[in-house]
Design an enzyme around this catalytic site. Structure first.
Site, PDB file in Angstrom:
ATOM      1  N   ASP A   1       2.761   4.824  -5.602  1.00 43.99           N
ATOM      2  CA  ASP A   1       2.047   6.077  -5.371  1.00 43.99           C
ATOM      3  C   ASP A   1       2.933   7.251  -5.767  1.00 43.99           C
ATOM      4  O   ASP A   1       3.737   7.745  -4.981  1.00 43.99           O
ATOM      5  CB  ASP A   1       1.639   6.166  -3.898  1.00 43.99           C
ATOM      6  CG  ASP A   1       0.893   7.453  -3.597  1.00 43.99           C
ATOM      7  OD1 ASP A   1       0.708   8.278  -4.519  1.00 43.99           O
ATOM      8  OD2 ASP A   1       0.496   7.642  -2.426  1.00 43.99           O
TER       9      ASP A   1
ATOM     10  N   GLY B   1      -8.892   5.976   1.835  1.00 46.17           N
ATOM     11  CA  GLY B   1      -9.521   6.828   2.851  1.00 46.17           C
ATOM     12  C   GLY B   1     -10.990   6.511   3.016  1.00 46.17           C
ATOM     13  O   GLY B   1     -11.840   7.395   3.163  1.00 46.17           O
TER      14      GLY B   1
ATOM     15  N   ASP C   1       0.844  -1.187   0.000  1.00 45.71           N
ATOM     16  CA  ASP C   1       0.000   0.000   0.000  1.00 45.71           C
ATOM     17  C   ASP C   1       0.893   1.254   0.000  1.00 45.71           C
ATOM     18  O   ASP C   1       1.805   1.368   0.828  1.00 45.71           O
ATOM     19  CB  ASP C   1      -0.873  -0.051   1.274  1.00 45.71           C
ATOM     20  CG  ASP C   1      -1.942   1.020   1.313  1.00 45.71           C
ATOM     21  OD1 ASP C   1      -2.378   1.464   0.241  1.00 45.71           O
ATOM     22  OD2 ASP C   1      -2.355   1.393   2.435  1.00 45.71           O
ATOM     23  N   HIS C   2       0.651   2.161  -0.932  1.00 45.66           N
ATOM     24  CA  HIS C   2       1.383   3.442  -0.998  1.00 45.66           C
ATOM     25  C   HIS C   2       2.903   3.302  -1.080  1.00 45.66           C
ATOM     26  O   HIS C   2       3.631   4.002  -0.356  1.00 45.66           O
ATOM     27  CB  HIS C   2       1.034   4.346   0.199  1.00 45.66           C
ATOM     28  CG  HIS C   2      -0.368   4.851   0.173  1.00 45.66           C
ATOM     29  ND1 HIS C   2      -0.795   5.824  -0.695  1.00 45.66           N
ATOM     30  CD2 HIS C   2      -1.450   4.492   0.901  1.00 45.66           C
ATOM     31  CE1 HIS C   2      -2.094   6.050  -0.500  1.00 45.66           C
ATOM     32  NE2 HIS C   2      -2.520   5.242   0.454  1.00 45.66           N
TER      33      HIS C   2
ATOM     34  N   GLY D   1      -7.266   8.659   7.469  1.00 42.55           N
ATOM     35  CA  GLY D   1      -7.343   8.992   8.884  1.00 42.55           C
ATOM     36  C   GLY D   1      -8.763   9.118   9.414  1.00 42.55           C
ATOM     37  O   GLY D   1      -9.738   8.758   8.754  1.00 42.55           O
TER      38      GLY D   1
ATOM     39  N   GLU E   1      -1.809   5.948  -8.645  1.00 48.47           N
ATOM     40  CA  GLU E   1      -2.762   6.998  -8.239  1.00 48.47           C
ATOM     41  C   GLU E   1      -2.479   8.305  -8.955  1.00 48.47           C
ATOM     42  O   GLU E   1      -1.330   8.706  -9.111  1.00 48.47           O
ATOM     43  CB  GLU E   1      -2.631   7.203  -6.710  1.00 48.47           C
ATOM     44  CG  GLU E   1      -3.437   8.382  -6.170  1.00 48.47           C
ATOM     45  CD  GLU E   1      -3.496   8.399  -4.638  1.00 48.47           C
ATOM     46  OE1 GLU E   1      -3.317   7.335  -4.008  1.00 48.47           O
ATOM     47  OE2 GLU E   1      -3.731   9.487  -4.078  1.00 48.47           O
TER      48      GLU E   1
ATOM     49  N   SER F   1     -12.570   4.565   5.374  1.00 51.81           N
ATOM     50  CA  SER F   1     -13.100   4.148   6.684  1.00 51.81           C
ATOM     51  C   SER F   1     -14.329   4.962   7.072  1.00 51.81           C
ATOM     52  O   SER F   1     -14.425   6.157   6.765  1.00 51.81           O
ATOM     53  CB  SER F   1     -12.024   4.293   7.768  1.00 51.81           C
ATOM     54  OG  SER F   1     -11.151   3.191   7.730  1.00 51.81           O
TER      55      SER F   1
ATOM     56  N   THR G   1      -8.049   2.887   9.163  1.00 53.23           N
ATOM     57  CA  THR G   1      -8.474   3.642  10.352  1.00 53.23           C
ATOM     58  C   THR G   1      -9.555   2.913  11.160  1.00 53.23           C
ATOM     59  O   THR G   1      -9.504   2.892  12.393  1.00 53.23           O
ATOM     60  CB  THR G   1      -8.977   5.038   9.921  1.00 53.23           C
ATOM     61  OG1 THR G   1      -7.863   5.737   9.354  1.00 53.23           O
ATOM     62  CG2 THR G   1      -9.520   5.833  11.085  1.00 53.23           C
TER      63      THR G   1
HETATM   64  P1  13P Z   1      -8.546   4.993   6.038  1.00 55.39           P
HETATM   65  O1  13P Z   1      -7.597   5.890   6.771  1.00 55.39           O
HETATM   66  O2  13P Z   1      -9.825   5.718   5.725  1.00 55.39           O
HETATM   67  O3  13P Z   1      -8.778   3.696   6.686  1.00 55.39           O
HETATM   68  O4  13P Z   1      -7.872   4.677   4.606  1.00 55.39           O
HETATM   69  C1  13P Z   1      -6.869   3.711   4.511  1.00 55.39           C
HETATM   70  C2  13P Z   1      -6.163   3.744   3.206  1.00 55.39           C
HETATM   71  O5  13P Z   1      -6.546   4.382   2.253  1.00 55.39           O
HETATM   72  C3  13P Z   1      -4.962   2.912   3.108  1.00 55.39           C
HETATM   73  O6  13P Z   1      -4.337   3.054   1.879  1.00 55.39           O
HETATM   74  O1  G3H Z   2      -2.698   5.056   3.924  1.00 47.51           O
HETATM   75  C1  G3H Z   2      -2.418   4.115   4.635  1.00 47.51           C
HETATM   76  C2  G3H Z   2      -2.481   4.067   6.078  1.00 47.51           C
HETATM   77  O2  G3H Z   2      -3.694   4.358   6.663  1.00 47.51           O
HETATM   78  C3  G3H Z   2      -1.321   4.757   6.745  1.00 47.51           C
HETATM   79  O3  G3H Z   2      -0.616   3.710   7.218  1.00 47.51           O
HETATM   80  O4  G3H Z   2       0.709   4.551   9.141  1.00 47.51           O
HETATM   81  O5  G3H Z   2       1.164   2.358   8.043  1.00 47.51           O
HETATM   82  O6  G3H Z   2       1.729   4.472   6.857  1.00 47.51           O
HETATM   83  P1  G3H Z   2       0.835   3.802   7.859  1.00 47.51           P
HETATM   84 ZN    ZN Z   3      -4.449   5.001   1.065  1.00 51.21          ZN
END
Ligand code: 13P
Ligand code: G3H
Ligand code: ZN
Length: 308
Positions: A104, A211, A82-83, A181, A134, A213, A256
């Site tokens: 990303d 994002g 992720d990212h 978040g 993205e 959540s 989150t």
């Molecule tokens: P949330 O912070 O809304 O859970 O999003 C998580 C996210 O996008 C991880 O890549």
């Molecule tokens: O975008 C992803 C997460 O919510 C942030 O995760 O704190 O592990 O980087 P991280």
């Molecule tokens: Zn994300």
């Protein structure tokens, strides 16, 4: 079974008009809550880790745990980065056995994002690894951001089309109003559904909602009751998620909500039973609570019951 690539999971979701949850894991208990929910609901799932998770738990530990967890199950799981922000971390993940990566480059100018993403696609093709990228930028509720600036950060559908054509990616993360978040909106949630629809029509590939959540008020209240400070926490309500899926979102990232659920459960158990000091009795209830929330998500996303 072994891990599968995320492309095959997401293309099934597109066909079936549902979405698949991508859940961030950082330790064994979070992983087990995802696995438990997926087995219970007969749902595919993406298990995702960030660079931060890798730093925290260690690449070898994470990969070994995930591979062990899925081996005896007949449910498709992908292990996804992720990212990922650098080519080096993508390379390390592919080498370690990930079946899916996100590069990303959304912080880069368009052409540089294309160039970096292309490199990742070239690297992944021969290895059966799927690639998510993205364009557009997820923004929070910072006071100093004007409406125009926020609007400009959203994914432009024409740019998305060019980006997909020039990179050959498998899935596209879009900025349509959400942010990472627990503080996503000052008042009501606002997502740009028309934008999702337009991007879907022009690109034709699986779209990803970061994002996503919901920041369930009940969970926030529970955490707050036992001492957490979460004033103003607000997320994307379940009905908005459903609508986003109907417009073309088919991968939904959740971190989150797991963090909040974990925190609320741990705060509660420590508060109501000050005599406990066995980690299993402290973390166990959090693992169960996360599993319940993930089952709820799988039902909401429509992925429950998709594995025959
Ligand atoms: P949330 O912070 O809304 O859970 O999003 C998580 C996210 O996008 C991880 O890549
Ligand atoms: O975008 C992803 C997460 O919510 C942030 O995760 O704190 O592990 O980087 P991280
Ligand atoms: Zn994300």
């Amino acid at each position: 079974m072994s891990l599968v690539d995320s492309k095959s999971i997401l293309l099934e979701a597109v066909k079936g008009k549902y979405a698949v949850g991508a859940f961030n894991i950082n330790n064994m208990e979070i992983l087990q809550s995802v696995i438990d929910a997926a087995v219970d609901r007969r749902s595919p799932a993406l298990i995702q880790v960030t660079e931060g998770a890798i730093e925290y738990a260690g690449m070898d530990y994470l990969v070994a745990m995930v591979k062990t967890a899925v081996l005896k199950l007949k449910i498709p799981f992908a292990l996804h980065l992720d990212h990922g922000k650098r080519l080096e971390i993508v390379e390390a993940c592919i080498k370690a056995g990930f079946t899916s990566v996100m590069i990303d480059g959304s912080f880069l100018p368009f052409e540089e994002n294309v160039a970096l993403t292309r490199k990742v696609v070239d690297l992944s093709r021969s290895r059966q690894v799927s690639v998510e990228a993205e364009i557009g930028r997820l923004m929070g509720i910072e006071d100093d951001i004007s409406v125009d600036k926020k609007e400009a950060s959203l994914t432009d559908p024409q740019e998305a089309k060019r980006f997909v054509e020039e990179t050959g990616i498998d899935a596209l993360a879009v900025a349509v109003g959400t942010s990472h978040g627990a503080y996503k909106f000052k008042s009501e949630a606002k997502l740009d559904y028309d934008r999702i629809e337009a991007i879907q029509k022009l690109t034709g590939i699986p779209l990803v909602l970061h994002g996503a959540s919901s920041v369930d008020p009940e969970v926030v209240n529970k955490a707050t009751k036992y001492g957490a400070e979460l004033q103003g926490a607000r997320g994307v309500p379940p009905e908005s998620i459903k609508k986003a899926i109907s417009k073309g979102i088919c991968k939904i990232n959740i971190d989150t909500d797991l963090r909040l659920t974990f925190t609320a459960a741990i705060r509660k158990i420590l508060a109501i039973d000050p005599s406990i000091f066995d980690p299993r009795k402290i973390i166990g209830p959090a693992r169960e609570a996360m599993s319940e929330i993930i089952k709820f998500k799988m039902d909401l996303f429509g992925s429950s019951g998709r594995v025959r």
